[in-house]
Design an enzyme around this catalytic site. Structure first.
Site, PDB file in Angstrom:
ATOM      1  N   GLN A 172      12.163  -1.552   1.018  1.00 48.15           N
ATOM      2  CA  GLN A 172      11.191  -2.340   1.773  1.00 48.15           C
ATOM      3  C   GLN A 172      11.791  -3.596   2.404  1.00 48.15           C
ATOM      4  O   GLN A 172      11.096  -4.356   3.060  1.00 48.15           O
ATOM      5  CB  GLN A 172       9.991  -2.712   0.897  1.00 48.15           C
ATOM      6  CG  GLN A 172       9.216  -1.509   0.402  1.00 48.15           C
ATOM      7  CD  GLN A 172       8.693  -0.646   1.523  1.00 48.15           C
ATOM      8  OE1 GLN A 172       8.437  -1.117   2.630  1.00 48.15           O
ATOM      9  NE2 GLN A 172       8.557   0.650   1.277  1.00 48.15           N
ATOM     10  N   ASP A 215      -2.086   2.883   2.610  1.00 43.80           N
ATOM     11  CA  ASP A 215      -1.531   3.001   3.947  1.00 43.80           C
ATOM     12  C   ASP A 215      -1.885   4.399   4.438  1.00 43.80           C
ATOM     13  O   ASP A 215      -1.499   5.390   3.824  1.00 43.80           O
ATOM     14  CB  ASP A 215      -0.009   2.826   3.850  1.00 43.80           C
ATOM     15  CG  ASP A 215       0.615   2.499   5.180  1.00 43.80           C
ATOM     16  OD1 ASP A 215      -0.126   2.321   6.170  1.00 43.80           O
ATOM     17  OD2 ASP A 215       1.854   2.414   5.241  1.00 43.80           O
ATOM     18  N   LYS A 231      12.328  16.118  -2.871  1.00 43.62           N
ATOM     19  CA  LYS A 231      11.790  17.462  -2.965  1.00 43.62           C
ATOM     20  C   LYS A 231      12.842  18.503  -2.617  1.00 43.62           C
ATOM     21  O   LYS A 231      12.901  19.559  -3.220  1.00 43.62           O
ATOM     22  CB  LYS A 231      10.585  17.599  -2.040  1.00 43.62           C
ATOM     23  CG  LYS A 231       9.324  17.086  -2.708  1.00 43.62           C
ATOM     24  CD  LYS A 231       8.097  17.309  -1.861  1.00 43.62           C
ATOM     25  CE  LYS A 231       6.920  16.537  -2.462  1.00 43.62           C
ATOM     26  NZ  LYS A 231       5.999  16.078  -1.435  1.00 43.62           N
ATOM     27  N   PRO A 248       0.814  -1.213   0.000  1.00 45.71           N
ATOM     28  CA  PRO A 248       0.000   0.000   0.000  1.00 45.71           C
ATOM     29  C   PRO A 248       0.850   1.266   0.000  1.00 45.71           C
ATOM     30  O   PRO A 248       1.675   1.434   0.881  1.00 45.71           O
ATOM     31  CB  PRO A 248      -0.779  -0.127   1.310  1.00 45.71           C
ATOM     32  CG  PRO A 248       0.096  -0.948   2.194  1.00 45.71           C
ATOM     33  CD  PRO A 248       0.821  -1.900   1.294  1.00 45.71           C
ATOM     34  N   TRP A 256       8.322  -3.359   4.410  1.00 48.10           N
ATOM     35  CA  TRP A 256       7.159  -4.221   4.218  1.00 48.10           C
ATOM     36  C   TRP A 256       7.498  -5.698   4.090  1.00 48.10           C
ATOM     37  O   TRP A 256       6.772  -6.570   4.550  1.00 48.10           O
ATOM     38  CB  TRP A 256       6.385  -3.735   2.996  1.00 48.10           C
ATOM     39  CG  TRP A 256       4.980  -4.187   2.917  1.00 48.10           C
ATOM     40  CD1 TRP A 256       4.024  -4.065   3.877  1.00 48.10           C
ATOM     41  CD2 TRP A 256       4.361  -4.834   1.804  1.00 48.10           C
ATOM     42  NE1 TRP A 256       2.848  -4.588   3.430  1.00 48.10           N
ATOM     43  CE2 TRP A 256       3.017  -5.057   2.162  1.00 48.10           C
ATOM     44  CE3 TRP A 256       4.794  -5.215   0.538  1.00 48.10           C
ATOM     45  CZ2 TRP A 256       2.111  -5.665   1.295  1.00 48.10           C
ATOM     46  CZ3 TRP A 256       3.898  -5.810  -0.327  1.00 48.10           C
ATOM     47  CH2 TRP A 256       2.567  -6.039   0.056  1.00 48.10           C
ATOM     48  N   LYS A 303      19.201  10.477  -5.794  1.00 51.06           N
ATOM     49  CA  LYS A 303      17.839  10.120  -5.416  1.00 51.06           C
ATOM     50  C   LYS A 303      16.926  11.318  -5.690  1.00 51.06           C
ATOM     51  O   LYS A 303      17.320  12.459  -5.484  1.00 51.06           O
ATOM     52  CB  LYS A 303      17.853   9.821  -3.919  1.00 51.06           C
ATOM     53  CG  LYS A 303      16.779   8.882  -3.461  1.00 51.06           C
ATOM     54  CD  LYS A 303      17.108   8.433  -2.045  1.00 51.06           C
ATOM     55  CE  LYS A 303      15.844   8.035  -1.321  1.00 51.06           C
ATOM     56  NZ  LYS A 303      16.146   7.550   0.022  1.00 51.06           N
ATOM     57  N   TRP A 328       3.979   0.303  10.676  1.00 53.22           N
ATOM     58  CA  TRP A 328       4.501  -0.850   9.926  1.00 53.22           C
ATOM     59  C   TRP A 328       3.723  -2.113  10.253  1.00 53.22           C
ATOM     60  O   TRP A 328       3.726  -3.063   9.468  1.00 53.22           O
ATOM     61  CB  TRP A 328       5.991  -1.041  10.186  1.00 53.22           C
ATOM     62  CG  TRP A 328       6.778   0.006   9.462  1.00 53.22           C
ATOM     63  CD1 TRP A 328       7.346   1.128   9.991  1.00 53.22           C
ATOM     64  CD2 TRP A 328       7.032   0.060   8.055  1.00 53.22           C
ATOM     65  NE1 TRP A 328       7.938   1.868   9.015  1.00 53.22           N
ATOM     66  CE2 TRP A 328       7.769   1.236   7.807  1.00 53.22           C
ATOM     67  CE3 TRP A 328       6.716  -0.774   6.973  1.00 53.22           C
ATOM     68  CZ2 TRP A 328       8.189   1.599   6.529  1.00 53.22           C
ATOM     69  CZ3 TRP A 328       7.137  -0.414   5.707  1.00 53.22           C
ATOM     70  CH2 TRP A 328       7.855   0.766   5.494  1.00 53.22           C
TER      71      TRP A 328
END
Length: 1049
Positions: free
Chosen positions: A561, A87, A601, A48, A565, A598, A526
């Site tokens: 992840q 999520d 912002k 998610p 996750w 990477k 998590w």
RNA sequence: GGGCCCGUGGCUCAGGUGGUAGAGCGCACGGCUGAUAACCGUGAGGCCCUGGGUUCGAAUCCCAGCGGGCCCA
């Protein structure tokens, strides 16, 4: 309806909008799902995305991988589960909402607007973002259950999470404990390891002298143990100093003071300074020595404690002094030492990172702000040895970027350390792509895992379902909403009573007669996503879905992840169900900017998917992301590379336009093709073989999740095989009129190839494929499926003819060599040649040239193709080798040379090769030559040019005969007339009348080709004489001036 | 300090069960003209990060470095 002529230019945005509307209006997604309902299941679980803002390129890539794989699986006959997930809880949203509402702390949340309003704002925020992000995903053509997603704030979902914790409790894996944990003073909550980012940071680096209570050597009493720290604010909590029992420690004298520290580090600390080592002892010798806390004047509480030197195996000699400052309240290892030796866990810092009253002078100060004051105080007392700064990696709260601190607090934990072995053995059952992602990277992470801090002192999250009694130690862990309703003291529970703050008010009766109250914490997010495997199926409240879909065949997420996750699912899976919830994992990379950084912002280098779609469309974005590199490596997003993909799509579209143009013109009906009325050529069988070979490669690649291989294979096929070769080969056939079987063979082949290509591209570029499918197939055949995505994946290995494919490769080489040869000789391709000779020692090359000679004739524009092992007309000149003959023959050399020149070179060579000796008869003597005495030189006959290719050479006879001149001239004339047709913007099929005014010489040359010319330019008749057509143009062919006029017939 | 991945023409990347280095883009030159806001051909351009090792032979396997990325301590 017959095939329609396609739009001349490819306009992805228009097509994509049209197709997406088509999908919605006709419920294509649902229909496609229903179509496969009874087929074998393939279950997928969507990791998610977090609903805190717009999607970025990485999120798009993630969903594109999922979508392509699932569309492929669906076409392969599987019933797919692809529920989208969201999520929604946790700190990130809390932060955003705090920002929106101008709130600065937990206190302000509770007093200014209250928990209930705050929670409602968080929910609204999540819902808004979910809607916005859904739209963004749909724009890139992602097919998922958008109308029925799983959402972590859904009470039905949340209670599965409660059930999971109840299982943990039953297994005794859920514990409450005082431990030192990572803490964010800004968010005032515990953080899990997964919530910490590491970045470089400047910190103080100080060496501090702790005065020993009973000096051994220094007569003046100035004897110290030397420690090093980068967190002066933890010194108020110092309880001990650790030394390694095995290491050597030195008593070092400088001026009038003596310091105890590891011998190995003495040099690095004192450097140039003059020092004297008085004594060396083992660390164990120092154990039990007592020292005085250096700040016990500032912190009176410290006077109450006894401070000892203790043994510590964790002490290293890589930096510092080998004497480690130990504060059990502020470090996990320190904490362990503290427990082992029964030290008080002194932690004079509160949740907000402020010193408490116990910290004496420093009370009320923020810990990091207190650093300079502590350093100053140490200096005043003469305990500061050295002060500097250090730049090192330090942990930060992943959301608010506040440096984390370690605090001893009471928290809830999942005892991962106890199930680690089971997790590792479950890990072995999972298939990883690439394999090292699981076998090395993830395994390493699990091996190092510690117990999982799952409680958070926050608001927007799944409340921890633990109720404890005020009067006794009893706790109850609730596993469902019903259980809560049954046991609660209140019986009128309504609305969202699962979230805070309502759930906080619910109490349970305790067996002891007391009242049980809920632990006020919420769960680490998590856990929310970790339980998605069964919570999204609402297990155990519902059983049927769970039985059908669990465990999942496939999941895929980015390599971040590993700690997220992949881990949270495996941990909770083992706890709740004793098994891994997933069976196959693709770990994909990150999207980086052009410089390999990477996207973030703060760097301002974020590329939004929308931006790419506006410029190139979703299909090109999708193809690009799957094509650019291996999925498990990081992907540098380079705008220029999109141009390549865009070019390929344009060429594909051009092939489509070309096909539809002629098929529409001829009213071609693919359904009426029968073996009797079509005729296939070698090139047709070749492209059919190629498309099936490509299908085989693509199938294998997509099955293995090697998206880059599939896309590269398709890219190569479209550019090299289809566009640059096949279309070129069949051009002439499309120009023939009526129902010529040869032309229909080309149409039929082209149609079949396009149909297969569209099918194969459908999972990757679902819009353009659908568009082409509609026009080419659906409109033509009312029996066909409503959408390309309903088709079955299909190809035929029987149609693959490897020999033909390799022969065609050879022939392409030959034709290209021919073109090169002509180029060198400045002989236009438009002008035919009488013959080309393919020379090779490789029989396969000669066979290829023979069997595909028609292709060569057409493409190389030659009347004949000859093949041979050597070029028969090659002249061989035999020259004397001066090096050997000079000394041997002297003045006879010129006569021998002359004799060699006179005789036939070929005969001489043959003679030499068979006998190894050659006799030359001069007037007065006979001279014998050995093989090394001669050198051979080959010479091409006049009007012959040659060019090499991989397997041999091509010789081209460029002699211009009257016939060739005649044909060349007519081709020149055709080219000019075609040019004029285009000037006039005539339709391809329009007929014209042509009048040519030229010399009789030219007229005589082209006249014999009248019919050919007329056919090529679509003229009923070409007449010679005065021009009076509507469009007249002057031309020059070679040295002849002429004027041509044409008019529409 | 530990784990994992990556390092190949100017750029983006293939190749990776060891056997004479590939593509696209870009650049230079030439060509084609009813798919044409295209297309095709040719050319230049590489100590395949460095150093060792295994081998008849290493971009490929092994070891040690160096550089980059991610994750952890």
């Amino acid at each position: 309806m017959p095939i329609q002529e396609a739009e001349k230019s490819y306009q992805p945005q228009t097509i994509e909008e049209k197709i997406q509307n088509f999908w919605i209006e006709n419920q294509i997604y649902n229909k496609t799902k229903l179509l496969r309902e009874d087929q074998p299941t393939y279950s997928f679980l969507d990791g998610p995305p977090y609903c805190s803002g717009r999607i970025h390129l990485g999120t798009a890539w993630n969903k594109i991988i999922k979508d392509t794989h699932l569309r492929f699986k669906s076409m392969n006959g599987f019933n797919i589960r692809r529920q989208a997930g969201w999520d929604t809880h946790g700190l990130p949203i809390e932060h955003k909402v705090e920002g929106l509402l101008g709130l600065k702390s937990k206190k302000e949340i509770e007093t200014k607007i209250g928990i209930e309003n705050f929670i409602n704002k968080c929910r609204e925020f999540a819902i808004e973002n979910k809607a916005m992000m859904t739209e963004q995903f749909q724009k890139i053509g992602i097919w998922m259950d958008w109308d029925d997603p799983y959402v972590t704030f859904d009470p039905k979902y949340m209670e599965s999470c409660w059930w999971t914790l109840k299982q943990a409790h039953k297994k005794d894996l859920l514990v409450n404990d005082l431990r030192v944990i990572t803490w964010c003073p800004r968010c005032e909550t515990a953080l899990a390891l997964a919530e910490i980012d590491y970045e470089n940071k400047d910190d103080p680096s100080i060496y501090v002298k702790f005065p020993l209570k009973n000096p051994e050597i220094a007569e003046n009493g100035k004897e110290f143990v030397m420690i090093w720290t980068t967190t002066p604010w933890t010194l108020p909590a110092n309880m001990a100093v650790c030394v390694h029992p095995e290491f050597d420690y030195a008593y070092v004298k400088i001026k009038d003071e003596v310091y105890v520290m590891a011998e190995a580090l003495v040099d690095s600390l004192f450097g140039e300074e003059k020092y004297e080592i008085l004594k060396i002892v083992k660390g164990s010798y120092l154990e039990g020595k007592e020292y005085l806390h250096p700040l016990n004047q500032e912190i009176s509480k410290q006077k109450e404690f006894k401070h000892l030197i203790l043994p510590g195996e964790h002490v290293t000699l890589t930096e510092g002094t080998g004497c480690v400052h130990t504060a059990p309240g502020h470090g996990p290892e320190d904490f362990e030492i503290g427990k082992e030796y029964g030290l008080p866990i002194f932690c004079p810092v509160d949740d907000a990172g402020l010193f408490k009253e116990e910290a004496g002078k420093y009370a009320g100060q923020f810990v990091k702000d207190a650093d300079p004051f502590i350093i100053a105080d140490l200096d005043v007392h003469g305990f500061l040895f050295k002060e500097g700064t250090i730049n090192h990696r330090y942990g930060f709260c992943w959301r608010c970027k506040t440096p984390i601190i370690y605090l001893a607090t009471q928290q809830w934990f999942l005892k991962i350390t106890e199930i680690k072995d089971q997790m590792l053995s479950e890990l072995d059952k999972v298939e990883w792509v690439p394999s090292w992602a699981g076998e090395s990277r993830f395994r390493n992470w699990i091996e190092n895992a510690r117990d999982w801090t799952i409680s958070r002192q926050r608001y927007w999250g799944i409340p921890i379902p633990i109720w404890s009694c005020d009067d006794c130690d009893e706790i109850t862990v609730l596993g469902s909403v019903n259980e809560l309703k049954e046991k609660a003291n209140e019986n009128n529970l309504q609305g969202d009573f699962i979230h805070r703050p309502h759930v906080d008010d619910i109490t349970l009766p305790c067996a002891c007669g007391g009242i049980m109250k809920r632990t006020p914490d919420v769960l680490d997010v998590w856990i929310d996503s970790g339980v998605a495997g069964w919570a999204s199926l609402y297990y155990p409240q519902k059983k049927d879905l769970f039985e059908k879909w669990f465990p999942y065949d496939f999941i895929t997420e980015g390599h971040d992840q590993t700690r997220g996750w992949f881990y949270s699912q495996l941990g909770t899976g083992v706890i709740a169900l004793d098994k891994t919830p997933y069976q196959k994992v693709l770990m994909h990379g990150f999207t980086l900017d052009e410089d390999g950084r990477k996207m973030s912002k703060s760097l301002g280098n974020v590329v939004e998917p929308e931006e790419v779609i506006e410029n190139y469309g979703a299909d090109i974005l999708r193809f690009y992301l799957l094509w650019a590199n291996k999925p498990w490596e990081d992907l540098k997003f380079v705008w220029d590379e999109l141009k390549n993909v865009s070019k390929m799509f344009n060429i594909w579209w051009n092939v489509y336009v070309f096909s539809t143009t002629y098929m529409a013109l001829d009213n071609f009906n693919p359904l009426q093709c029968t073996p009797e009325n079509i005729q296939l050529r070698d090139e047709d069988r070749w492209i059919l073989s190629r498309i099936n070979s490509v299908a085989q490669e693509v199938t294998e690649a997509l099955n293995n999740l090697f998206f880059h291989k599939a896309t590269r294979s398709l890219n190569h096929f479209i550019l090299e095989d289809l566009s640059r070769w096949y279309v070129r080969l069949i051009r002439g056939r499309t120009w023939v009129e009526k129902d010529d079987p040869d032309k229909l063979g080309a149409y039929h082949t082209l149609y079949t190839v396009l149909e297969m290509l569209i099918t194969m591209m459908a999972p990757i570029a679902p819009h353009i494929s659908e568009e082409m499918y509609h026009n080419l197939i659906k409109e033509v055949n009312p029996q066909s499926k409503e959408s390309v995505h309903m088709l079955d994946w299909n190809y035929s290995e029987e149609l693959i003819d490897e020999k033909l494919e390799s022969q065609m490769d050879v022939v392409r080489d030959i034709i290209e060599a021919g073109a090169r040869g002509r180029d060198v000789a400045r002989y236009k391709l438009r002008w035919p040649v009488s013959e080309i000779i393919v020379v090779s020692e490789d029989q396969n090359v000669l066979k290829a040239a023979k069997s595909l000679q028609k292709v060569i004739m057409e493409q190389a524009n030659t009347k004949k193709v000859l093949t041979d092992q050597e070029f028969p007309e090659l002249k061989i000149n035999v020259l004397p080798n001066m090096k050997t003959l000079g000394p041997k023959l002297r003045q006879d050399v010129p006569r021998v040379a002359g004799e060699l020149r006179k005789q036939d070179g070929k005969t001489i060579k043959q003679e030499m090769e068979t006998h190894g000796i050659l006799k030359i008869e001069l007037e007065d003597k006979i001279i014998e030559l050995n093989p090394e005495d001669v050198v051979y030189e080959t010479e091409l006959p006049e009007d012959v040019v040659s060019a090499e290719f991989d397997g041999g050479s091509v010789f081209i006879n460029t002699q211009i005969t009257p016939e060739i001149l005649s044909e060349s001239m007519s081709r020149e004339l055709i080219r000019r007339i075609q040019d004029m047709r285009k000037d006039m913007d005539l339709d391809v099929e329009s007929n014209i009348e042509v009048e040519v005014n030229c010399s009789t010489l030219l007229q005589d040359l082209v006249q014999p080709h009248h019919d050919f010319m007329a056919h090529e330019v679509r003229a009923q008749k070409i007449t010679f004489g005065e021009n009076k057509g509507e469009y007249t143009k002057e031309w020059k062919i070679e040295d002849e001036n002429l004027s041509v006029s044409i008019k529409k017939a």
